[in-house]
Design an enzyme around this catalytic site. Sequence first.
Site, PDB file in Angstrom:
ATOM      1  N   GLN A 106       0.849  -1.193   0.000  1.00 33.53           N
ATOM      2  CA  GLN A 106       0.000   0.000   0.000  1.00 33.53           C
ATOM      3  C   GLN A 106       0.885   1.243   0.000  1.00 33.53           C
ATOM      4  OE1 GLN A 106      -3.469  -0.617   3.006  1.00 33.53           O
ATOM      5  NE2 GLN A 106      -1.862  -2.008   3.626  1.00 33.53           N
ATOM      6  N   ASN A 107       2.180   1.051   0.147  1.00 33.23           N
ATOM      7  CA  ASN A 107       3.065   2.200   0.317  1.00 33.23           C
ATOM      8  C   ASN A 107       3.362   2.883  -1.012  1.00 33.23           C
ATOM      9  OD1 ASN A 107       3.040   1.408   2.915  1.00 33.23           O
ATOM     10  ND2 ASN A 107       5.112   0.541   2.938  1.00 33.23           N
ATOM     11  N   HIS A 124      -1.598   1.467  -4.095  1.00 32.96           N
ATOM     12  CA  HIS A 124      -2.042   2.848  -3.899  1.00 32.96           C
ATOM     13  C   HIS A 124      -1.196   3.835  -4.697  1.00 32.96           C
ATOM     14  CE1 HIS A 124      -4.180   1.766   0.167  1.00 32.96           C
ATOM     15  NE2 HIS A 124      -4.875   1.403  -0.898  1.00 32.96           N
ATOM     16  N   CYS A 135      -4.974  15.082 -19.670  1.00 33.50           N
ATOM     17  CA  CYS A 135      -4.720  14.160 -20.786  1.00 33.50           C
ATOM     18  C   CYS A 135      -4.230  12.791 -20.315  1.00 33.50           C
ATOM     19  CB  CYS A 135      -3.719  14.763 -21.781  1.00 33.50           C
ATOM     20  SG  CYS A 135      -2.010  14.743 -21.196  1.00 33.50           S
ATOM     21  N   CYS A 152       1.345  20.013 -16.875  1.00 36.76           N
ATOM     22  CA  CYS A 152       1.675  18.939 -17.809  1.00 36.76           C
ATOM     23  C   CYS A 152       2.557  19.452 -18.948  1.00 36.76           C
ATOM     24  CB  CYS A 152       0.376  18.363 -18.369  1.00 36.76           C
ATOM     25  SG  CYS A 152       0.622  17.137 -19.659  1.00 36.76           S
ATOM     26  N   CYS A 155       0.157  19.199 -22.276  1.00 31.91           N
ATOM     27  CA  CYS A 155      -1.079  19.961 -22.552  1.00 31.91           C
ATOM     28  C   CYS A 155      -1.284  21.103 -21.560  1.00 31.91           C
ATOM     29  CB  CYS A 155      -2.284  19.015 -22.533  1.00 31.91           C
ATOM     30  SG  CYS A 155      -2.809  18.576 -20.853  1.00 31.91           S
ATOM     31  N   THR A 193       0.684  -2.967   8.556  1.00 27.58           N
ATOM     32  CA  THR A 193      -0.514  -2.214   8.151  1.00 27.58           C
ATOM     33  C   THR A 193      -1.567  -2.288   9.237  1.00 27.58           C
ATOM     34  OG1 THR A 193      -2.320  -2.013   6.548  1.00 27.58           O
ATOM     35  CG2 THR A 193      -1.351  -4.215   6.769  1.00 27.58           C
ATOM     36  N   SER A 194      -2.296  -1.181   9.412  1.00 27.18           N
ATOM     37  CA  SER A 194      -3.362  -1.164  10.408  1.00 27.18           C
ATOM     38  C   SER A 194      -4.566  -1.964   9.913  1.00 27.18           C
ATOM     39  CB  SER A 194      -3.765   0.282  10.721  1.00 27.18           C
ATOM     40  OG  SER A 194      -4.166   0.936   9.532  1.00 27.18           O
ATOM     41  N   ALA A 232       6.387  -7.169  16.842  1.00 25.62           N
ATOM     42  CA  ALA A 232       7.706  -6.543  16.842  1.00 25.62           C
ATOM     43  C   ALA A 232       7.824  -5.661  15.612  1.00 25.62           C
ATOM     44  CB  ALA A 232       8.790  -7.627  16.804  1.00 25.62           C
TER      45      ALA A 232
HETATM   46  C1  BJW Z   1       4.825  -1.137  12.298  1.00 25.57           C
HETATM   47  C2  BJW Z   1       5.985  -0.521  12.645  1.00 25.57           C
HETATM   48  C3  BJW Z   1       7.142  -1.257  12.410  1.00 25.57           C
HETATM   49  C4  BJW Z   1       4.475   0.851  13.130  1.00 25.57           C
HETATM   50  N1  BJW Z   1       7.057  -2.485  11.872  1.00 25.57           N
HETATM   51  N2  BJW Z   1       4.757  -2.345  11.767  1.00 25.57           N
HETATM   52  C5  BJW Z   1     -16.578   2.426   5.150  1.00 25.57           C
HETATM   53  C6  BJW Z   1     -16.365   1.059   5.199  1.00 25.57           C
HETATM   54  C7  BJW Z   1     -15.511   0.419   4.289  1.00 25.57           C
HETATM   55  C8  BJW Z   1     -14.859   1.141   3.323  1.00 25.57           C
HETATM   56  C9  BJW Z   1     -15.066   2.496   3.261  1.00 25.57           C
HETATM   57  C10 BJW Z   1     -15.922   3.132   4.154  1.00 25.57           C
HETATM   58  N3  BJW Z   1     -15.913   4.473   3.888  1.00 25.57           N
HETATM   59  C11 BJW Z   1     -15.077   4.681   2.842  1.00 25.57           C
HETATM   60  C12 BJW Z   1     -14.552   3.484   2.453  1.00 25.57           C
HETATM   61  C13 BJW Z   1     -13.589   3.227   1.387  1.00 25.57           C
HETATM   62  C14 BJW Z   1     -12.199   3.697   1.734  1.00 25.57           C
HETATM   63  C15 BJW Z   1     -11.808   3.117   3.101  1.00 25.57           C
HETATM   64  O1  BJW Z   1     -11.352   2.009   3.216  1.00 25.57           O
HETATM   65  N4  BJW Z   1     -11.969   3.871   4.175  1.00 25.57           N
HETATM   66  C16 BJW Z   1     -11.675   3.361   5.501  1.00 25.57           C
HETATM   67  C17 BJW Z   1     -10.679   4.265   6.192  1.00 25.57           C
HETATM   68  C18 BJW Z   1     -12.969   3.206   6.242  1.00 25.57           C
HETATM   69  N5  BJW Z   1     -11.337   3.191   0.699  1.00 25.57           N
HETATM   70  C19 BJW Z   1     -11.193   3.811  -0.461  1.00 25.57           C
HETATM   71  O2  BJW Z   1     -11.736   4.879  -0.699  1.00 25.57           O
HETATM   72  C20 BJW Z   1     -10.369   3.102  -1.510  1.00 25.57           C
HETATM   73  N6  BJW Z   1     -11.068   3.095  -2.723  1.00 25.57           N
HETATM   74  C21 BJW Z   1     -12.256   2.484  -2.852  1.00 25.57           C
HETATM   75  O3  BJW Z   1     -12.788   1.878  -1.951  1.00 25.57           O
HETATM   76  O4  BJW Z   1     -12.808   2.609  -4.097  1.00 25.57           O
HETATM   77  C22 BJW Z   1     -14.121   2.114  -4.310  1.00 25.57           C
HETATM   78  C23 BJW Z   1     -14.586   2.664  -5.627  1.00 25.57           C
HETATM   79  C24 BJW Z   1     -14.982   1.769  -6.599  1.00 25.57           C
HETATM   80  C25 BJW Z   1     -15.417   2.257  -7.843  1.00 25.57           C
HETATM   81  C26 BJW Z   1     -15.444   3.643  -8.077  1.00 25.57           C
HETATM   82  C27 BJW Z   1     -15.039   4.522  -7.107  1.00 25.57           C
HETATM   83  C28 BJW Z   1     -14.605   4.027  -5.862  1.00 25.57           C
HETATM   84  C29 BJW Z   1      -9.076   3.838  -1.782  1.00 25.57           C
HETATM   85  C30 BJW Z   1      -8.187   3.866  -0.596  1.00 25.57           C
HETATM   86  C31 BJW Z   1      -6.953   4.724  -0.902  1.00 25.57           C
HETATM   87  C32 BJW Z   1      -6.099   4.906   0.319  1.00 25.57           C
HETATM   88  N7  BJW Z   1      -5.138   5.916   0.069  1.00 25.57           N
HETATM   89  C33 BJW Z   1      -4.169   6.216   1.071  1.00 25.57           C
HETATM   90  C34 BJW Z   1      -3.413   7.485   0.652  1.00 25.57           C
HETATM   91  C35 BJW Z   1      -2.446   7.147  -0.484  1.00 25.57           C
HETATM   92  C36 BJW Z   1      -1.783   8.347  -1.015  1.00 25.57           C
HETATM   93  C37 BJW Z   1      -0.859   8.987  -0.035  1.00 25.57           C
HETATM   94  O5  BJW Z   1      -0.009   8.337   0.594  1.00 25.57           O
HETATM   95  O6  BJW Z   1      -0.959  10.189   0.087  1.00 25.57           O
HETATM   96  O7  BJW Z   1      -3.264   5.132   1.258  1.00 25.57           O
HETATM   97  S1  BJW Z   1      -4.892   6.392   2.688  1.00 25.57           S
HETATM   98  C38 BJW Z   1      -3.516   5.708   3.576  1.00 25.57           C
HETATM   99  O8  BJW Z   1      -3.962   4.524   4.272  1.00 25.57           O
HETATM  100  C39 BJW Z   1      -2.530   5.247   2.500  1.00 25.57           C
HETATM  101  C40 BJW Z   1      -2.131   3.895   3.024  1.00 25.57           C
HETATM  102  O9  BJW Z   1      -1.616   3.098   1.963  1.00 25.57           O
HETATM  103  C41 BJW Z   1      -3.392   3.379   3.628  1.00 25.57           C
HETATM  104  C42 BJW Z   1      -3.204   2.258   4.597  1.00 25.57           C
HETATM  105  O10 BJW Z   1      -2.497   2.670   5.711  1.00 25.57           O
HETATM  106  P1  BJW Z   1      -1.418   1.689   6.388  1.00 25.57           P
HETATM  107  O11 BJW Z   1      -0.351   1.414   5.422  1.00 25.57           O
HETATM  108  O12 BJW Z   1      -2.105   0.545   6.983  1.00 25.57           O
HETATM  109  O13 BJW Z   1      -0.781   2.649   7.469  1.00 25.57           O
HETATM  110  P2  BJW Z   1      -1.270   2.971   8.975  1.00 25.57           P
HETATM  111  O14 BJW Z   1      -0.570   4.191   9.419  1.00 25.57           O
HETATM  112  O15 BJW Z   1      -2.736   2.980   9.078  1.00 25.57           O
HETATM  113  O16 BJW Z   1      -0.769   1.743   9.824  1.00 25.57           O
HETATM  114  C43 BJW Z   1       0.603   1.539  10.083  1.00 25.57           C
HETATM  115  C44 BJW Z   1       0.727   0.240  10.883  1.00 25.57           C
HETATM  116  O17 BJW Z   1       2.108  -0.046  11.023  1.00 25.57           O
HETATM  117  C45 BJW Z   1       0.136   0.291  12.300  1.00 25.57           C
HETATM  118  O18 BJW Z   1      -0.661  -0.856  12.495  1.00 25.57           O
HETATM  119  C46 BJW Z   1       1.372   0.260  13.203  1.00 25.57           C
HETATM  120  O19 BJW Z   1       1.146  -0.464  14.425  1.00 25.57           O
HETATM  121  C47 BJW Z   1       2.341  -0.490  12.345  1.00 25.57           C
HETATM  122  N8  BJW Z   1       3.758  -0.213  12.616  1.00 25.57           N
HETATM  123  N9  BJW Z   1       5.667   0.740  13.189  1.00 25.57           N
HETATM  124  C48 BJW Z   1       5.800  -2.983  11.571  1.00 25.57           C
HETATM  125  N10 BJW Z   1       8.350  -0.751  12.739  1.00 25.57           N
HETATM  126 ZN    ZN Z   2      -1.650  16.658 -20.038  1.00 24.48          ZN
END
Ligand code: BJW
Ligand code: ZN
Length: 247
Positions: A106-107, A124, A135, A152, A155, A193-194, A232
């Site tokens: 997801q990173n 992501h 475009c 861009c 364009c 990931t959370s 860990a």
């Molecule tokens: C360690 C550590 C160490 C610490 N070692 N571990 C209600 C219910 C269900 C779904 C939805 C809802 N309302 C809305 C939605 C959909 C929504 C969603 O899921 N929302 C939820 C929050 C509820 N999802 C979307 O919108 C997705 N799209 C979609 O559903 O499309 C449907 C669709 C279909 C057709 C047409 C139109 C739409 C898209 C999701 C995009 C997420 N984007 C982001 C931003 C990316 C760009 C950017 O970086 O700027 O992605 S959000 C952010 O969260 C980022 C991450 O990839 C993502 C996940 O986070 P991650 O990686 O889990 O990080 P953290 O911080 O949450 O967790 C870190 C973890 O590491 C923790 O657990 C720590 O304990 C641990 N940790 N140190 C190992 N050393």
């Molecule tokens: Zn363009």
Amino acid sequence: MTGTPLEELREKVRELTDRARRPVAITGAGVSAESGVPTFRGEDGLWKRFRPEELATPEAFARDPALVWEWYGWRRERIAPARPNPAHRWLAWYERRKPEFLLITQNVDGLHRMAGSRRLVEIHGNLWVVRCTRCGFETEDRRAPLPGLPRCPRCQGLLRPGVVWFGEPIPAEAMARAVEAVQRCDLLLVIGTSAVVYPVAGLPDLAPQATLVEVNPAPTPLTPRAHVSVRAPAGEFFGPLLPEAPG
Ligand code: BJW
Ligand code: ZN
């Protein structure tokens, strides 16, 4: 398996990863935490200070593209010096041993690629790619600083970060590759990931056949389903599983 000494868990994971034929790993921001990349949620999470709905949505970008670009500019600067840690390196090493392995991250930080991973789905998107809102022109992975409101080269349309925001669908090809691999995997490693952001959070449900290993210092909604739960930091855990550097 909480409470089991780390070395015992390493032996268990070594055994499971050796034996697996179709392993898959899903990673999140935690895998890059030890490289100095801030996570999103949690104590030092990015979103303690910034509200996601103000910045990581298409609506936010339409409303105030300069503000959104300012946030991405700040993150690009902050992440640019980061280098892969032993968890990224272990995953790249493991890929070379297992021809059927797939890494789903997801990173957007590019650190898995920098570590050498190639069978990789950046589900992501990528922070170093920018895309034209008019475009569709897309750059390669390019790290040079950008002007406040980048345009861009083809364009003059407004460029946007090449990432997936809330409310946007995952690109179909990336999603299909991830789903297909998860459905047929025999081992699923979920690292740093959370497990709250969908659709990725739902992928483990597609793998009831797989042994589920979670590596995360904190529990997640997935923890009760994990066969092996490693509480860990990922770099600390995987470092000793890397083969000794030659010479
Ligand atoms: C360690 C550590 C160490 C610490 N070692 N571990 C209600 C219910 C269900 C779904 C939805 C809802 N309302 C809305 C939605 C959909 C929504 C969603 O899921 N929302 C939820 C929050 C509820 N999802 C979307 O919108 C997705 N799209 C979609 O559903 O499309 C449907 C669709 C279909 C057709 C047409 C139109 C739409 C898209 C999701 C995009 C997420 N984007 C982001 C931003 C990316 C760009 C950017 O970086 O700027 O992605 S959000 C952010 O969260 C980022 C991450 O990839 C993502 C996940 O986070 P991650 O990686 O889990 O990080 P953290 O911080 O949450 O967790 C870190 C973890 O590491 C923790 O657990 C720590 O304990 C641990 N940790 N140190 C190992 N050393
Ligand atoms: Zn363009």
